[in-house]
Scaffold this active site. Structure first.
Site, PDB file in Angstrom:
ATOM      1  N   HIS A 152       0.804  -1.324  -0.096  1.00  0.00           N
ATOM      2  CA  HIS A 152      -0.137   0.027   0.037  1.00  0.00           C
ATOM      3  C   HIS A 152       0.708   1.296  -0.057  1.00  0.00           C
ATOM      4  CE1 HIS A 152       1.125  -0.514   4.295  1.00  0.00           C
ATOM      5  NE2 HIS A 152       0.690   0.650   4.425  1.00  0.00           N
ATOM      6  N   CYS A 153       2.143   1.120   0.135  1.00  0.00           N
ATOM      7  CA  CYS A 153       3.001   2.233   0.112  1.00  0.00           C
ATOM      8  C   CYS A 153       3.942   2.515  -0.991  1.00  0.00           C
ATOM      9  CB  CYS A 153       3.646   2.219   1.481  1.00  0.00           C
ATOM     10  SG  CYS A 153       2.455   2.768   2.999  1.00  0.00           S
ATOM     11  N   ILE A 154       5.023   1.658  -1.094  1.00  0.00           N
ATOM     12  CA  ILE A 154       6.022   2.098  -2.228  1.00  0.00           C
ATOM     13  C   ILE A 154       5.623   2.042  -3.567  1.00  0.00           C
ATOM     14  CG2 ILE A 154       7.962   0.936  -2.788  1.00  0.00           C
ATOM     15  CD1 ILE A 154       8.427  -0.592  -0.084  1.00  0.00           C
ATOM     16  N   ASP A 170       3.285   5.893  -2.748  1.00  0.00           N
ATOM     17  CA  ASP A 170       3.735   7.276  -2.068  1.00  0.00           C
ATOM     18  C   ASP A 170       4.568   8.180  -2.853  1.00  0.00           C
ATOM     19  OD1 ASP A 170       2.209   6.207   0.029  1.00  0.00           O
ATOM     20  OD2 ASP A 170       3.792   5.835   1.306  1.00  0.00           O
TER      21      ASP A 170
END
Length: 433
Positions: free
Chosen positions: A267-269, A272
């Site tokens: 959900h991030c790399i 973001d």
């Protein structure tokens, strides 16, 4: 009118979004004696929790049952449950649009539902990853539609989540960056979170805190992208990148080990850095590193497929192959396929006519563009019948010994077959054999 609270508890907190961030955070509060009202619009999550079952690997069923049974945790889709809590933490998704621009629809919807319920002295904390300026420019104006002024009547803070599913560190052990729209907002969030976390890290502005989160994951994206590109170079030169990384890691300074793979997920790399890129462009500047890194990682599933094809040319085309993919989670030992490169890999194989099955002990079904695949059981007969096994995710319980014993060709993207003797032809991402 100021809120009154149940004195039997350390405090009362509302958590909006009971996913991979919100539910572990809720239990961090509960373990410290807080009562938590958990809000999620996904009715299946509410039903699962009320039945005493967990859908997050770091929270077990027994913990859910005790919290629900004791009243320490109530879960609902009804935002009115938040009207009597002291603090509210927003942990909703902040994905990308199909054009790779920020999608704040979950966040703005949450804020519009929330502002009519706010009362004096409540603290609102945003934890969702987002671009610099979101807390001050997007969240604050919506909440102030309540007629309450941030920094005077209510308090608004930003504290980036640092959840890492499967990490041996508990959520409380990970230092917690905190920031506030005003100095008093920072004081309030610091007072709350210092009761939960071993260490808090106050910084000057919400913009700086938002940027901190983006830096952390952009750093990881760029380094993973570089090592994936380096793996392609090693492939061409027939140099084993895994041996090279192991040797380089013996240097006690100036080197941090990153490892190649079929792409990046979670959900991030993958998300973001593109939030940061979008905001940078709004200021008239672009990160060439982010652009190139994104391109390299988007290409990795295609690169894996090309490597598979090269093992069968010219006798067989991809449309004649039967391929088993082991593991579809983006990370080992987790039940999380969000943004997993396995989705692109399998869809592309199917689009080119290959017969594809997968096995993952944590993920029973996988949604693709036009179909859903179910995890299959791995047997000796199946391994012997397929043309190739692709090790996409190296779960700890992966039957690697059986895979290399019975499958004819194994394409290992994770170095899971290191030092293993086998009857199979083993091809590793990054020049290893």
């Amino acid at each position: 009118m100021e809120k009154e609270f149940d004195s039997n508890y350390q405090g009362t907190v509302g958590i909006i979004g009971l996913g991979f961030v919100g539910l572990p955070l809720a239990f961090a509060f509960i373990r410290k004696g807080f009562r938590v009202a958990g809000i999620d619009l996904d009715e299946s999550k509410i039903m699962t929790l009320n039945k005493g079952r967990s859908y997050i690997q770091d929270i077990d069923d027994e913990e859910i049952r005790i919290a629900i049974g004791s009243g320490a945790l109530i879960v609902s889709k009804n935002y009115s449950e938040l009207s009597e809590v002291e603090s509210i933490v927003i942990c909703v998704p902040t994905p990308l649009t199909p054009r790779h621009t920020p999608d704040l629809s979950y966040l703005t919807d949450t804020c519009y539902r929330l502002f009519p319920l706010l009362g004096k002295n409540q603290l609102v904390i945003l934890e969702s990853s987002t671009y610099p300026g979101t807390t001050d420019e997007v969240v604050k104006p919506i909440l102030e539609r309540s007629g309450l002024i941030v920094g005077k009547d209510i308090f608004l803070a930003y504290s980036p989540e640092r959840i890492d599913p499967g990490n041996k560190l508990s959520i409380e052990q990970i230092p917690k960056v905190v920031s506030g729209v005003t100095e008093q907002c920072l004081v309030r969030v610091s007072q709350l979170y210092e009761q939960i976390f071993d260490r808090i890290v106050p910084i000057s502005t919400t913009q700086a805190a938002e940027t901190t989160k983006l830096l952390e994951n952009t750093f990881r994206l760029i380094n993973i992208s570089f090592i994936n590109e380096f793996a392609q170079i090693c492939d061409r030169m027939s140099v084993d990148i895994w041996e090279v990384i192991e040797a380089a890691s013996t240097k006690p300074y100036g080197f941090t080990a990153f490892y190649p793979g079929p792409g990046v997920g979670g959900h991030c790399i993958p998300v973001d850095p593109l939030y940061l890129q979008w905001k940078a462009k709004a200021h008239g500047i672009e990160s060439k590193f982010i652009t190139l890194s994104h391109q390299v990682n988007e290409f990795m599933p295609s690169y894996v497929i090309e490597q598979i094809k090269s093992q069968f040319r010219p006798s067989k085309s991809l449309s004649e192959l039967s391929i088993l993919v082991y593991g579809v989670a983006y990370k080992k030992d987790t039940p999380d396929a969000r943004e997993s490169p396995a989705i692109t890999l399998i869809q592309s194989l199917l689009d080119e006519g290959a017969s594809v099955t997968y096995h993952d002990p944590y993920i029973s079904s996988l949604k693709l563009n036009h179909t859903t695949l179910n995890s299959v059981e791995i047997t000796e007969q199946m391994l012997q019948a397929v043309d190739c096994v692709v090790i996409h995710t190296d779960h700890s319980e992966a039957p690697i010994a059986n895979i290399v014993q019975y499958a004819p060709i194994v394409f290992d993207t994770r170095n899971a077959t290191k030092n293993m003797k086998s009857k199979a032809t083993i091809i590793k991402l990054g020049g290893g054999h």
